[in-house]
Design an enzyme around this catalytic site. Sequence first.
Site, PDB file in Angstrom:
ATOM      1  N   ASP A  35      64.159   9.091 -19.394  1.00  0.00           N
ATOM      2  CA  ASP A  35      64.980   7.874 -19.337  1.00  0.00           C
ATOM      3  C   ASP A  35      65.972   7.847 -20.502  1.00  0.00           C
ATOM      4  OD1 ASP A  35      63.179   7.323 -21.355  1.00  0.00           O
ATOM      5  OD2 ASP A  35      62.588   5.344 -20.602  1.00  0.00           O
ATOM      6  N   SER A  36      65.950   8.884 -21.350  1.00  0.00           N
ATOM      7  CA  SER A  36      67.007   9.067 -22.344  1.00  0.00           C
ATOM      8  C   SER A  36      68.358   9.153 -21.648  1.00  0.00           C
ATOM      9  CB  SER A  36      66.759  10.343 -23.168  1.00  0.00           C
ATOM     10  OG  SER A  36      66.502  11.449 -22.322  1.00  0.00           O
ATOM     11  N   ASP A  88      60.285  10.257 -16.011  1.00  0.00           N
ATOM     12  CA  ASP A  88      59.903   9.063 -16.778  1.00  0.00           C
ATOM     13  C   ASP A  88      59.794   7.828 -15.900  1.00  0.00           C
ATOM     14  OD1 ASP A  88      59.374   9.323 -19.513  1.00  0.00           O
ATOM     15  OD2 ASP A  88      61.497   9.524 -20.013  1.00  0.00           O
ATOM     16  N   LYS A 148      55.736  10.368 -16.611  1.00  0.00           N
ATOM     17  CA  LYS A 148      55.503  10.101 -18.034  1.00  0.00           C
ATOM     18  C   LYS A 148      55.637   8.610 -18.296  1.00  0.00           C
ATOM     19  CE  LYS A 148      58.489  11.430 -21.478  1.00  0.00           C
ATOM     20  NZ  LYS A 148      58.820  10.130 -22.097  1.00  0.00           N
ATOM     21  N   GLU A 184      55.156   5.512 -21.621  1.00  0.00           N
ATOM     22  CA  GLU A 184      55.079   5.324 -23.071  1.00  0.00           C
ATOM     23  C   GLU A 184      54.037   4.280 -23.437  1.00  0.00           C
ATOM     24  OE1 GLU A 184      58.948   4.358 -24.634  1.00  0.00           O
ATOM     25  OE2 GLU A 184      59.902   6.095 -23.689  1.00  0.00           O
ATOM     26  N   GLU A 225      56.236  11.853 -30.491  1.00  0.00           N
ATOM     27  CA  GLU A 225      57.641  11.780 -30.942  1.00  0.00           C
ATOM     28  C   GLU A 225      57.754  11.219 -32.353  1.00  0.00           C
ATOM     29  OE1 GLU A 225      60.447  10.237 -28.116  1.00  0.00           O
ATOM     30  OE2 GLU A 225      62.063  10.145 -29.603  1.00  0.00           O
TER      31      GLU A 225
END
Length: 268
Positions: A44-45, A87, A115, A117, A184
């Site tokens: 999602d960057s 993501d 993925k 977070e 990260e």
Amino acid sequence: MKNTIQNLRQKKITQQPFSMVAAYDATFSMALNQAGIASILVGDSLGMVVQGQASTLPVTIEQMVYHTEAVASANLRAEEPALIIADLPFMSYATTESALTNAAMLMRAGANMVKLEGGSWLAETVAQLVERGIPVCGHIGLTPQSVNKFGGFKVQGRLPEQQKQLIEDAQQLDRAGADFIVLECIPKTLASTITSSVDCSTVGIGAGNVTDAQVLVCYDILGLSDNPARFVKNFISAADSDNPIVDAFRDFNQSVEQKIYPAAEHEY
Ligand code: KIV
């Protein structure tokens, strides 16, 4: 060897680090395949590096599906397809129900794994996804979807109580069935402790050369980032050929496999 989850996890045991690159379209997917990159993360960057937003928060599940389809369709035509991870964007896994629905959309779009977070609070959701056949990659440390809580994109896990929490988070995700966990922007010593205290594979970004794999954003590898973070290395400068982009990805891959990257200057 095929880039299956099982084969990539085996590399933790044989201590052979593998590479992952965040990319968002078919052309980069093909270049990464040619370079032999084991895994492509549709991150999602893309909210920041493709859309030009200030954070990843505006990214929607529909946008993630669109980019996952683009990457996955080209990847399918590769001789040795990479493992595709997509993501789950901000708030798309706020409940287990929404996580299941949205993860299914990403898997239908061609992802092999999703993925998300967060730490211990996600363990139940991870277990539910895994039980239903959806492989999971966790993500702890600097989790960009929580940038407002952190007050910026800052290194995490410097204080002893934060370190204890991050170790506990990783262990809970591992026990819940996560196959990979992204670490990260955390100190190398903490990344080393976490890596040796879980069965699943850790994937570092700004976590030193002690993790089981390394991930970078494709544009960072090509030196295209404005104001790059400490852990970023421009691999294009070392490339000298007809296809400098594929060569830069190949150099990144070899540098990860040979533990040349990340070097001491990329660590916290
Ligand atoms: O979204 C992304 O690209 C990521 C990586 C930087 C780990 O989460």
